[in-house]
Design a protein around this motif. Structure first.
Motif, PDB file in Angstrom:
ATOM      1  N   GLU A 156     -36.287  48.440  65.348  1.00 12.84           N
ATOM      2  CA  GLU A 156     -37.361  47.449  65.474  1.00 12.84           C
ATOM      3  C   GLU A 156     -38.201  47.711  66.727  1.00 12.84           C
ATOM      4  N   ALA A 157     -37.535  48.023  67.838  1.00  8.87           N
ATOM      5  CA  ALA A 157     -38.249  48.310  69.094  1.00  8.87           C
ATOM      6  C   ALA A 157     -39.159  49.528  68.927  1.00  8.87           C
ATOM      7  N   ILE A 158     -38.679  50.532  68.215  1.00  8.69           N
ATOM      8  CA  ILE A 158     -39.489  51.734  67.982  1.00  8.69           C
ATOM      9  C   ILE A 158     -40.668  51.406  67.081  1.00  8.69           C
ATOM     10  N   PHE A 159     -40.420  50.625  66.044  1.00  9.09           N
ATOM     11  CA  PHE A 159     -41.485  50.232  65.124  1.00  9.09           C
ATOM     12  C   PHE A 159     -42.578  49.477  65.883  1.00  9.09           C
ATOM     13  N   ILE A 160     -42.197  48.538  66.719  1.00 11.85           N
ATOM     14  CA  ILE A 160     -43.156  47.762  67.514  1.00 11.85           C
ATOM     15  C   ILE A 160     -43.896  48.686  68.489  1.00 11.85           C
TER      16      ILE A 160
END
Length: 128
Positions: free
Chosen positions: A109-113
């Motif tokens: 999720e952090a990478i996607f954001i």
């Protein structure tokens, strides 16, 4: 050094399969992180769930990974650190440097954001 590498579309999950990341293993860890980066991956999740102990050289290897993946707009995420490792990171004040999350899902999720916030403009600029 035993480890696994799971290559996804946007990132790589690197999992050390060792209980200790100390001076005996740190050079190999640095080398492997740099190799993954050299393969063209910009984002890396290091899954620390198997690691029970990290010394200063282990933290140094993580810092090298963080620097390399962050240098060109990527992200380096430390996922699932065990309690003792988390304490050492906090004592070293590296919790202010590393992106630390509890699970691999949170890391993804952090990478996607991070990718959304970047907006992909760097790739377009490089092509011109």
């Amino acid at each position: 050094m035993k480890y696994s590498v799971d290559k996804k579309e946007q990132y790589v999950v690197f999992t050390p399969l060792e209980e200790k990341l100390d001076s005996a293993l740190s050079p190999k860890l640095k080398s492997e992180l740099l190799t993954v980066h050299a393969e063209g991956y910009r984002n890396l999740v290091i899954d620390m769930s198997q690691v029970k102990y990290v010394d200063s050289s282990g933290l140094s290897a993580l810092l090298v990974g963080n620097r390399e993946f962050s240098r060109e707009g990527g992200i380096f995420v430390v996922a699932s650190p065990q309690e003792h490792v988390t304490k050492l990171i906090k004592i070293s004040m590296l919790d202010k440097v590393f992106n630390i999350v509890e699970t691999i899902e949170e890391a993804a999720e952090a990478i996607f954001i991070h990718e959304i916030e970047k907006g992909g403009t760097e790739d377009e600029e490089e092509e011109n």
